[in-house]
Design a protein around this motif. Structure first.
Motif, short mmCIF file in Angstrom:
data_model
loop_
_atom_site.label_atom_id
_atom_site.label_comp_id
_atom_site.label_asym_id
_atom_site.label_seq_id
_atom_site.Cartn_x
_atom_site.Cartn_y
_atom_site.Cartn_z
N GLU B 117 -21.13 -0.37 -51.56
CA GLU B 117 -20.89 0.24 -50.25
C GLU B 117 -19.41 0.30 -49.92
O GLU B 117 -18.91 1.30 -49.41
N ILE B 118 -18.72 -0.81 -50.23
CA ILE B 118 -17.29 -0.83 -49.95
C ILE B 118 -16.58 0.24 -50.78
O ILE B 118 -15.73 0.98 -50.27
N LEU B 121 -17.07 3.55 -49.22
CA LEU B 121 -16.28 3.71 -48.00
C LEU B 121 -14.81 3.97 -48.33
O LEU B 121 -14.14 4.75 -47.67
N GLN B 122 -14.35 3.34 -49.40
CA GLN B 122 -12.96 3.56 -49.82
C GLN B 122 -12.76 5.02 -50.23
O GLN B 122 -11.77 5.66 -49.87
N LYS B 124 -14.44 7.52 -49.26
CA LYS B 124 -14.53 8.34 -48.06
C LYS B 124 -13.19 8.38 -47.33
O LYS B 124 -12.70 9.43 -46.92
N ILE B 125 -12.60 7.19 -47.21
CA ILE B 125 -11.31 7.08 -46.52
C ILE B 125 -10.23 7.89 -47.23
O ILE B 125 -9.48 8.64 -46.60
N ALA B 126 -10.20 7.75 -48.56
CA ALA B 126 -9.19 8.48 -49.34
C ALA B 126 -9.37 9.98 -49.16
O ALA B 126 -8.40 10.73 -48.99
#
Lengths: 149, 149
Positions: B117-118, B121-122, B124-126
DNA sequence: GTTGATGCAAAGCATTTGCAATATC
DNA sequence: GATATTGCAAATGCTTTGCATCAAC
């Protein structure tokens, strides 16, 4: 005092308070260093700050820059963060506003982000492993828009 | 060859292949260092490896340990990771099996974890920031069960 | 007998520290 | 005038490098 530093009166006030509370002295080099620090945008590295200070015609030693930065850190006014390449950056501490970094491997640019979901997942992981978390570090490295050839 | 190293034939094979492919030499110090490296559990730091090697009665220089570790890294057989305290650790690379670290600030113990999951999310952020990710680093620092007074 | 590898000591790099001189309180 | 601070150079800790010697191909 510049535009930039004007809005940071609280910073100077907090610093003054810290200095007198610890019977430390208010010196001109500290003032100079701090004002250059505040003039630089976020993510200041000691060497760069030193060069700016020198560039402004002040003959202050690199050691003093480090000492001042450490003082600000002890005062809780700045946070220190070190990246993969070994350099450390300092930024004004925004209590309660934790954020992580996105570092461009091309130009060195640093962006910030916050993600509550990630923080939550970290806590969950620590809990599962019976660790009491004290801090964490999450850095994403990549190429920013302008460094993608 | 110990139990431990016996199961790592693939490692030695890959190393041999790398050496001959690059016309590098197969030396006894490389063999010694690598076998100690494999005997130590994960998260090996250069200094510790050096002491183990010396403790075994081999007079090999620290520089050679570093050179060998870097060779393994270049060969893609180990990954290097550096923690907040400035020391670097090396671990056998497990391609595709990315993991992050939970570091005990009390005893230096290092645990690993993975969290899809992390990672997601990373990414997605990038994406949101228009960065093309090349790597990332997530370290959680805290006190392990036995270091919680 | 080439060419790469080793050991040692010296060099790097970012940061810290010791100390005599100096500025602040 | 006592005490904290500065500048400088030397020291740090970790890692790399230069070079003459040595071992592997």
């Amino acid at each position: 005092m510049t535009e930039n530093t004007k809005s940071l009166v609280w910073f100077w006030d907090a610093l003054d308070a810290y200095l007198s509370r610890h019977q430390l002295k208010q010196t001109k080099q500290r003032k100079i260093i701090v004002s250059y620090f505040l003039k630089l945008s976020k993510h200041v590295d000691a060497e760069v700050l030193y060069r700016k200070v020198r560039g402004g015609g002040n003959k202050i030693g690199l050691a003093t820059v480090y000492r001042t930065l450490n003082l600000l850190k002890d005062a809780g006014l700045v946070d220190q963060h070190s990246f993969a390449d070994g350099r450390a950056i300092f930024e004004i501490s925004r209590p309660g506003m934790h954020h992580d970094h996105l570092v461009c491997v091309g130009c060195g640019r640093i962006d910030e982000f916050e993600n509550a979901e990630i923080e939550l997942l970290q806590k969950k992981i620590a809990l599962e492993r019976a660790y009491v978390l004290t801090s964490h570090r999450l850095d994403l490295y990549g190429r920013c828009k302008s460094c993608q050839t």
